[in-house]
Write a protein that holds these residues in place. Structure first.
Motif, PDB file in Angstrom:
ATOM      1  N   GLU A   1      39.285  52.559  50.979  1.00 49.95           N
ATOM      2  CA  GLU A   1      40.471  51.777  51.304  1.00 49.95           C
ATOM      3  C   GLU A   1      41.430  51.765  50.114  1.00 49.95           C
ATOM      4  O   GLU A   1      42.634  51.857  50.290  1.00 49.95           O
ATOM      5  CB  GLU A   1      40.088  50.352  51.678  1.00 49.95           C
ATOM      6  N   ARG A   2      40.877  51.645  48.933  1.00 53.63           N
ATOM      7  CA  ARG A   2      41.745  51.654  47.746  1.00 53.63           C
ATOM      8  C   ARG A   2      42.457  52.989  47.587  1.00 53.63           C
ATOM      9  O   ARG A   2      43.608  53.037  47.166  1.00 53.63           O
ATOM     10  CB  ARG A   2      40.934  51.326  46.500  1.00 53.63           C
ATOM     11  N   ALA A   3      41.788  54.084  47.925  1.00 53.39           N
ATOM     12  CA  ALA A   3      42.406  55.411  47.840  1.00 53.39           C
ATOM     13  C   ALA A   3      43.565  55.518  48.831  1.00 53.39           C
ATOM     14  O   ALA A   3      44.633  56.025  48.486  1.00 53.39           O
ATOM     15  CB  ALA A   3      41.369  56.498  48.105  1.00 53.39           C
ATOM     16  N   VAL A   4      43.362  55.031  50.052  1.00 55.30           N
ATOM     17  CA  VAL A   4      44.435  55.060  51.048  1.00 55.30           C
ATOM     18  C   VAL A   4      45.600  54.207  50.580  1.00 55.30           C
ATOM     19  O   VAL A   4      46.761  54.624  50.641  1.00 55.30           O
ATOM     20  CB  VAL A   4      43.935  54.573  52.427  1.00 55.30           C
ATOM     21  N   LEU A   5      45.316  53.019  50.099  1.00 50.33           N
ATOM     22  CA  LEU A   5      46.367  52.128  49.624  1.00 50.33           C
ATOM     23  C   LEU A   5      47.167  52.768  48.491  1.00 50.33           C
ATOM     24  O   LEU A   5      48.394  52.664  48.456  1.00 50.33           O
ATOM     25  CB  LEU A   5      45.781  50.796  49.159  1.00 50.33           C
ATOM     26  N   SER A   6      46.497  53.449  47.585  1.00 49.60           N
ATOM     27  CA  SER A   6      47.200  54.056  46.449  1.00 49.60           C
ATOM     28  C   SER A   6      48.154  55.161  46.885  1.00 49.60           C
ATOM     29  O   SER A   6      49.114  55.472  46.184  1.00 49.60           O
ATOM     30  CB  SER A   6      46.202  54.597  45.426  1.00 49.60           C
ATOM     31  N   GLU A   7      47.911  55.749  48.049  1.00 52.28           N
ATOM     32  CA  GLU A   7      48.788  56.805  48.557  1.00 52.28           C
ATOM     33  C   GLU A   7      50.019  56.262  49.275  1.00 52.28           C
ATOM     34  O   GLU A   7      50.961  57.008  49.538  1.00 52.28           O
ATOM     35  CB  GLU A   7      48.011  57.721  49.503  1.00 52.28           C
ATOM     36  N   LEU A   8      50.019  54.981  49.601  1.00 45.82           N
ATOM     37  CA  LEU A   8      51.166  54.372  50.280  1.00 45.82           C
ATOM     38  C   LEU A   8      52.191  53.969  49.231  1.00 45.82           C
ATOM     39  O   LEU A   8      51.977  53.017  48.489  1.00 45.82           O
ATOM     40  CB  LEU A   8      50.723  53.166  51.109  1.00 45.82           C
ATOM     41  N   VAL A   9      53.308  54.660  49.190  1.00 41.03           N
ATOM     42  CA  VAL A   9      54.282  54.417  48.119  1.00 41.03           C
ATOM     43  C   VAL A   9      55.353  53.405  48.499  1.00 41.03           C
ATOM     44  O   VAL A   9      55.948  52.778  47.625  1.00 41.03           O
ATOM     45  CB  VAL A   9      54.941  55.742  47.655  1.00 41.03           C
ATOM     46  N   VAL A  10      55.617  53.221  49.780  1.00 47.42           N
ATOM     47  CA  VAL A  10      56.637  52.267  50.217  1.00 47.42           C
ATOM     48  C   VAL A  10      56.013  50.876  50.247  1.00 47.42           C
ATOM     49  O   VAL A  10      55.021  50.647  50.957  1.00 47.42           O
ATOM     50  CB  VAL A  10      57.205  52.664  51.599  1.00 47.42           C
ATOM     51  N   GLU A  11      56.589  49.961  49.498  1.00 47.45           N
ATOM     52  CA  GLU A  11      56.006  48.618  49.353  1.00 47.45           C
ATOM     53  C   GLU A  11      55.844  47.904  50.690  1.00 47.45           C
ATOM     54  O   GLU A  11      54.831  47.253  50.936  1.00 47.45           O
ATOM     55  CB  GLU A  11      56.860  47.771  48.395  1.00 47.45           C
ATOM     56  N   ARG A  12      56.814  48.022  51.555  1.00 42.56           N
ATOM     57  CA  ARG A  12      56.727  47.364  52.865  1.00 42.56           C
ATOM     58  C   ARG A  12      55.546  47.910  53.667  1.00 42.56           C
ATOM     59  O   ARG A  12      54.821  47.160  54.313  1.00 42.56           O
ATOM     60  CB  ARG A  12      58.037  47.588  53.610  1.00 42.56           C
ATOM     61  N   ARG A  13      55.331  49.214  53.624  1.00 43.73           N
ATOM     62  CA  ARG A  13      54.194  49.835  54.317  1.00 43.73           C
ATOM     63  C   ARG A  13      52.874  49.378  53.699  1.00 43.73           C
ATOM     64  O   ARG A  13      51.912  49.105  54.409  1.00 43.73           O
ATOM     65  CB  ARG A  13      54.327  51.364  54.248  1.00 43.73           C
ATOM     66  N   ARG A  14      52.818  49.283  52.367  1.00 41.59           N
ATOM     67  CA  ARG A  14      51.611  48.804  51.682  1.00 41.59           C
ATOM     68  C   ARG A  14      51.273  47.377  52.126  1.00 41.59           C
ATOM     69  O   ARG A  14      50.129  47.067  52.422  1.00 41.59           O
ATOM     70  CB  ARG A  14      51.809  48.827  50.164  1.00 41.59           C
ATOM     71  N   ARG A  15      52.299  46.532  52.187  1.00 36.38           N
ATOM     72  CA  ARG A  15      52.098  45.132  52.564  1.00 36.38           C
ATOM     73  C   ARG A  15      51.584  45.028  54.000  1.00 36.38           C
ATOM     74  O   ARG A  15      50.630  44.307  54.280  1.00 36.38           O
ATOM     75  CB  ARG A  15      53.418  44.372  52.415  1.00 36.38           C
ATOM     76  N   ASP A  16      52.192  45.770  54.920  1.00 35.20           N
ATOM     77  CA  ASP A  16      51.761  45.742  56.321  1.00 35.20           C
ATOM     78  C   ASP A  16      50.333  46.273  56.454  1.00 35.20           C
ATOM     79  O   ASP A  16      49.520  45.699  57.179  1.00 35.20           O
ATOM     80  CB  ASP A  16      52.702  46.572  57.195  1.00 35.20           C
ATOM     81  N   TRP A  17      50.033  47.366  55.775  1.00 36.03           N
ATOM     82  CA  TRP A  17      48.697  47.962  55.844  1.00 36.03           C
ATOM     83  C   TRP A  17      47.647  46.979  55.334  1.00 36.03           C
ATOM     84  O   TRP A  17      46.613  46.784  55.970  1.00 36.03           O
ATOM     85  CB  TRP A  17      48.689  49.257  55.024  1.00 36.03           C
ATOM     86  N   LEU A  18      47.933  46.340  54.208  1.00 36.86           N
ATOM     87  CA  LEU A  18      46.998  45.353  53.650  1.00 36.86           C
ATOM     88  C   LEU A  18      46.821  44.161  54.584  1.00 36.86           C
ATOM     89  O   LEU A  18      45.705  43.679  54.789  1.00 36.86           O
ATOM     90  CB  LEU A  18      47.485  44.857  52.284  1.00 36.86           C
ATOM     91  N   ALA A  19      47.917  43.685  55.158  1.00 39.87           N
ATOM     92  CA  ALA A  19      47.837  42.550  56.080  1.00 39.87           C
ATOM     93  C   ALA A  19      46.975  42.906  57.295  1.00 39.87           C
ATOM     94  O   ALA A  19      46.163  42.093  57.758  1.00 39.87           O
ATOM     95  CB  ALA A  19      49.237  42.123  56.520  1.00 39.87           C
ATOM     96  N   GLY A  20      47.113  44.118  57.800  1.00 36.26           N
ATOM     97  CA  GLY A  20      46.298  44.558  58.926  1.00 36.26           C
ATOM     98  C   GLY A  20      44.826  44.623  58.571  1.00 36.26           C
ATOM     99  O   GLY A  20      43.961  44.196  59.350  1.00 36.26           O
ATOM    100  N   ARG A  21      44.526  45.154  57.386  1.00 33.07           N
ATOM    101  CA  ARG A  21      43.127  45.242  56.958  1.00 33.07           C
ATOM    102  C   ARG A  21      42.521  43.856  56.764  1.00 33.07           C
ATOM    103  O   ARG A  21      41.384  43.600  57.130  1.00 33.07           O
ATOM    104  CB  ARG A  21      42.992  46.045  55.664  1.00 33.07           C
ATOM    105  N   LEU A  22      43.285  42.946  56.196  1.00 32.86           N
ATOM    106  CA  LEU A  22      42.790  41.582  56.005  1.00 32.86           C
ATOM    107  C   LEU A  22      42.547  40.906  57.352  1.00 32.86           C
ATOM    108  O   LEU A  22      41.507  40.262  57.558  1.00 32.86           O
ATOM    109  CB  LEU A  22      43.771  40.769  55.163  1.00 32.86           C
ATOM    110  N   ALA A  23      43.480  41.069  58.297  1.00 36.32           N
ATOM    111  CA  ALA A  23      43.304  40.484  59.627  1.00 36.32           C
ATOM    112  C   ALA A  23      42.053  41.053  60.298  1.00 36.32           C
ATOM    113  O   ALA A  23      41.283  40.324  60.925  1.00 36.32           O
ATOM    114  CB  ALA A  23      44.547  40.735  60.487  1.00 36.32           C
ATOM    115  N   ALA A  24      41.836  42.346  60.154  1.00 32.41           N
ATOM    116  CA  ALA A  24      40.660  42.982  60.761  1.00 32.41           C
ATOM    117  C   ALA A  24      39.371  42.447  60.140  1.00 32.41           C
ATOM    118  O   ALA A  24      38.408  42.144  60.856  1.00 32.41           O
ATOM    119  CB  ALA A  24      40.744  44.494  60.589  1.00 32.41           C
ATOM    120  N   LYS A  25      39.342  42.325  58.840  1.00 23.63           N
ATOM    121  CA  LYS A  25      38.134  41.830  58.175  1.00 23.63           C
ATOM    122  C   LYS A  25      37.860  40.376  58.543  1.00 23.63           C
ATOM    123  O   LYS A  25      36.708  39.994  58.773  1.00 23.63           O
ATOM    124  CB  LYS A  25      38.242  42.014  56.661  1.00 23.63           C
TER     125      LYS A  25
END
Length: 169
Positions: A1-25
């Motif tokens: 997950e950290r590797a995928v996150l590090s590849e996301l360069v647009v901050e808005r996309r990073r924030r949405d991706w993290l929020a989705g992962r947190l909601a899923a967990k």
């Protein structure tokens, strides 16, 4: 997950991706508690995507749950939602979330079926908004997994009580 996150360069996309992962967990932890089991630590849950982009998960020490539970994630503009269901009892699940916005008629003609557009044109109070139809179709496609590849393949029907049904055409 950290590797995928590090590849996301647009901050808005990073924030949405993290929020989705947190909601899923969080959803997976609740599902475990409802099964009478201890909630796994966040760090023992890995959320990944299958080859078609659908979310999948693994919980360390609990390989049985991947076959038992189904998960869906949606995120948009800083908001995220996840749903977790018992696949044996309920089948698969799909969720979607969208920011309220107008949709062009050209776009609607590409994704809505003629009978759905006719219902919108009727100006009935029972008819959902175009964005509600879009969101319902997205959720149904996610639940259907590999049965369809286009929003137009999802056929929606609804009644005055605003309950909606989806069928893969």
């Amino acid at each position: 997950e950290r590797a995928v996150l590090s590849e996301l360069v647009v901050e808005r996309r990073r924030r949405d991706w993290l929020a989705g992962r947190l909601a899923a967990k969080r959803g997976l932890r609740v599902a475990c508690r409802r099964r009478g089991e201890a909630a796994p630590a966040y760090t023992t849950i890995e959320i990944r995507n299958d080859t078609r982009g659908a979310p999948r998960f693994a919980i360390a020490g609990r390989p049985d749950l991947d076959e038992r539970l189904d998960i869906s994630i949606a995120h948009c503009n800083g908001t995220a939602v996840a749903a977790v269901v018992d696949r044996v009892a309920s089948g698969t699940v799909g969720v979607d979330v969208e920011v309220t916005k107008p949709l062009s008629i050209d776009l609607l003609k590409r994704v809505l079926r003629p009978e759905e557009i006719a219902h919108l044109d009727s100006l009935s109070n029972a008819a959902p908004t175009p964005l509600e139809l879009w969101t319902a179709k997205e959720a149904a496609m996610k639940a259907a997994r590999h049965l369809c590849d286009a929003l137009r393949d999802v056929e929606l029907s609804w009644k005055p009580a605003r309950s909606m049904r989806a069928r893969i055409a």
